[in-house]
Motif scaffolding. Structure first.
Motif, mmCIF file in Angstrom:
data_model
loop_
_atom_site.group_PDB
_atom_site.id
_atom_site.type_symbol
_atom_site.label_atom_id
_atom_site.label_comp_id
_atom_site.label_asym_id
_atom_site.label_seq_id
_atom_site.Cartn_x
_atom_site.Cartn_y
_atom_site.Cartn_z
ATOM 1 N N GLY A 30 -44.962 -6.547 -93.056
ATOM 2 C CA GLY A 30 -44.309 -5.521 -92.975
ATOM 3 C C GLY A 30 -44.674 -4.293 -91.870
ATOM 4 O O GLY A 30 -43.798 -3.602 -91.074
ATOM 5 N N TYR A 31 -46.085 -4.394 -91.761
ATOM 6 C CA TYR A 31 -46.538 -3.199 -90.853
ATOM 7 C C TYR A 31 -46.148 -3.854 -89.360
ATOM 8 O O TYR A 31 -45.725 -3.101 -88.673
ATOM 9 C CB TYR A 31 -48.080 -3.491 -90.813
ATOM 10 C CG TYR A 31 -49.003 -2.956 -89.704
ATOM 11 C CD1 TYR A 31 -48.674 -1.545 -89.415
ATOM 12 C CD2 TYR A 31 -49.397 -3.768 -88.766
ATOM 13 C CE1 TYR A 31 -49.307 -1.016 -88.203
ATOM 14 C CE2 TYR A 31 -50.051 -3.192 -87.703
ATOM 15 C CZ TYR A 31 -49.990 -1.937 -87.293
ATOM 16 O OH TYR A 31 -50.366 -1.362 -86.396
ATOM 17 N N ARG A 32 -46.416 -5.229 -89.164
ATOM 18 C CA ARG A 32 -45.989 -5.461 -87.729
ATOM 19 C C ARG A 32 -44.482 -5.512 -87.521
ATOM 20 O O ARG A 32 -44.223 -4.919 -86.137
ATOM 21 C CB ARG A 32 -46.432 -7.063 -87.780
ATOM 22 C CG ARG A 32 -47.739 -7.339 -87.581
ATOM 23 C CD ARG A 32 -47.866 -8.921 -87.439
ATOM 24 N NE ARG A 32 -49.432 -9.119 -87.505
ATOM 25 C CZ ARG A 32 -49.823 -10.250 -87.230
ATOM 26 N NH1 ARG A 32 -49.177 -11.372 -87.613
ATOM 27 N NH2 ARG A 32 -51.309 -10.381 -87.089
ATOM 28 N N SER A 33 -43.729 -5.785 -88.368
ATOM 29 C CA SER A 33 -42.316 -5.351 -88.256
ATOM 30 C C SER A 33 -41.979 -3.947 -87.827
ATOM 31 O O SER A 33 -41.329 -3.449 -87.004
ATOM 32 C CB SER A 33 -41.198 -5.827 -89.414
ATOM 33 O OG SER A 33 -40.313 -5.507 -89.428
ATOM 34 N N ALA A 34 -42.350 -3.079 -88.859
ATOM 35 C CA ALA A 34 -42.119 -1.716 -88.435
ATOM 36 C C ALA A 34 -42.908 -1.142 -87.202
ATOM 37 O O ALA A 34 -42.310 -0.417 -86.580
ATOM 38 C CB ALA A 34 -42.923 -0.852 -89.904
ATOM 39 N N ALA A 35 -43.965 -1.440 -87.146
ATOM 40 C CA ALA A 35 -44.891 -1.266 -85.938
ATOM 41 C C ALA A 35 -44.138 -1.691 -84.512
ATOM 42 O O ALA A 35 -43.988 -0.795 -83.543
ATOM 43 C CB ALA A 35 -46.217 -1.669 -85.745
ATOM 44 N N LEU A 36 -43.540 -2.926 -84.791
ATOM 45 C CA LEU A 36 -42.662 -3.301 -83.283
ATOM 46 C C LEU A 36 -41.473 -2.608 -83.250
ATOM 47 O O LEU A 36 -41.096 -2.319 -82.114
ATOM 48 C CB LEU A 36 -42.518 -4.764 -83.459
ATOM 49 C CG LEU A 36 -43.595 -5.765 -83.063
ATOM 50 C CD1 LEU A 36 -43.373 -7.082 -83.469
ATOM 51 C CD2 LEU A 36 -43.911 -5.765 -81.616
ATOM 52 N N SER A 37 -40.918 -2.138 -84.472
ATOM 53 C CA SER A 37 -39.552 -1.693 -84.269
ATOM 54 C C SER A 37 -39.887 -0.117 -83.770
ATOM 55 O O SER A 37 -39.022 0.675 -83.071
ATOM 56 C CB SER A 37 -38.626 -1.694 -85.367
ATOM 57 O OG SER A 37 -39.470 -0.641 -86.396
ATOM 58 N N LEU A 38 -40.834 0.551 -83.957
ATOM 59 C CA LEU A 38 -41.095 1.849 -83.895
ATOM 60 C C LEU A 38 -42.188 2.474 -82.418
ATOM 61 O O LEU A 38 -42.410 3.356 -82.056
ATOM 62 C CB LEU A 38 -41.705 2.544 -84.894
ATOM 63 C CG LEU A 38 -40.671 2.549 -86.118
ATOM 64 C CD1 LEU A 38 -41.454 3.286 -87.370
ATOM 65 C CD2 LEU A 38 -39.652 3.617 -85.957
ATOM 66 N N HIS A 39 -42.897 1.348 -81.904
ATOM 67 C CA HIS A 39 -43.902 1.336 -81.127
ATOM 68 C C HIS A 39 -43.256 2.050 -79.903
ATOM 69 O O HIS A 39 -42.261 1.547 -79.142
ATOM 70 C CB HIS A 39 -44.685 0.300 -80.738
ATOM 71 C CG HIS A 39 -45.943 0.291 -80.122
ATOM 72 N ND1 HIS A 39 -45.785 0.402 -78.543
ATOM 73 C CD2 HIS A 39 -47.057 0.389 -80.327
ATOM 74 C CE1 HIS A 39 -47.080 0.774 -78.306
ATOM 75 N NE2 HIS A 39 -47.996 0.625 -79.237
ATOM 76 N N PRO A 40 -44.003 3.153 -79.151
ATOM 77 C CA PRO A 40 -43.250 3.782 -78.141
ATOM 78 C C PRO A 40 -43.099 2.940 -76.913
ATOM 79 O O PRO A 40 -42.129 3.024 -76.006
ATOM 80 C CB PRO A 40 -44.216 4.943 -77.785
ATOM 81 C CG PRO A 40 -45.011 4.995 -79.161
ATOM 82 C CD PRO A 40 -45.131 3.614 -79.713
#
Length: 180
Positions: A30-40
């Motif tokens: 869940g973290y990886r998915s969210a981080a990838l979709s939001l990473h600047p």
């Protein structure tokens, strides 16, 4: 846990889009998915996205914080206990509230420098608050005839718990700029 002035807004589990009983592998995914979709660095820069950079950046920081808390078993355990406690407190408070009121339900009387607001409890006494107390919370009242409204329209909606003067009942005064 992210709190607003009304209670729980969004849990770390919701930020990572995982269930509260998720295991470490599910939380990491869940973290990886969210981080990838939001990473600047992963976002395409267009005129439309540049205006939302701040909210995207804030969201990315919430994802980071959620990962920090939920990835460590000790901090996750503490967080889960805090979450359960806040839910119990919120539920207990909701059970104690006799009714929800708006400014239109209140009886207003001028008292020196303030406007006193009253609502009769079923025991015969009153729930009350004055405009000076509300002003300390960021709500300035305006009275026009018998109508009372919130003067500053940029104030967020909120609520105040009012105890009865005699019994154990409480009422929730819901404050909204829609009360005109």
């Amino acid at each position: 846990m992210l709190l607003d002035r009304y209670g729980i807004q969004e849990t770390h589990y919701e930020v990572l889009n995982v269930k509260e009983d998720a295991n470490y592998t599910e939380i990491r995914a869940g973290y990886r998915s969210a981080a990838l979709s939001l990473h600047p660095d992963k976002l395409l820069k267009t005129p439309e996205t540049s205006s939302s950079d701040q909210t995207t950046g804030e969201r990315f920081l919430r994802v980071q914080k959620a990962w920090e808390v939920l990835s460590d078993s000790s901090s996750r355990s503490s967080y889960d206990n805090e979450l359960k406690s806040s839910r119990r407190d919120r539920d207990a408070l909701a059970a104690e509230v006799a009714e929800d009121l708006s400014l239109h339900d209140m009886i207003a009387e001028d008292a020196d420098e303030a406007l006193e607001l009253f609502y009769q409890c079923r025991c015969g006494d009153y729930f009350s608050i004055d405009s000076l107390e509300l002003q300390k919370m960021g709500y300035s009242l305006f009275r026009e005839g018998s109508n009372i409204s919130i003067l500053n329209v940029d104030t967020l909606p909120g609520s105040v718990i009012l105890p009865c003067g005699s019994c154990s009942l409480k009422a929730r005064l819901v404050l909204s700029t829609d009360d005109h």
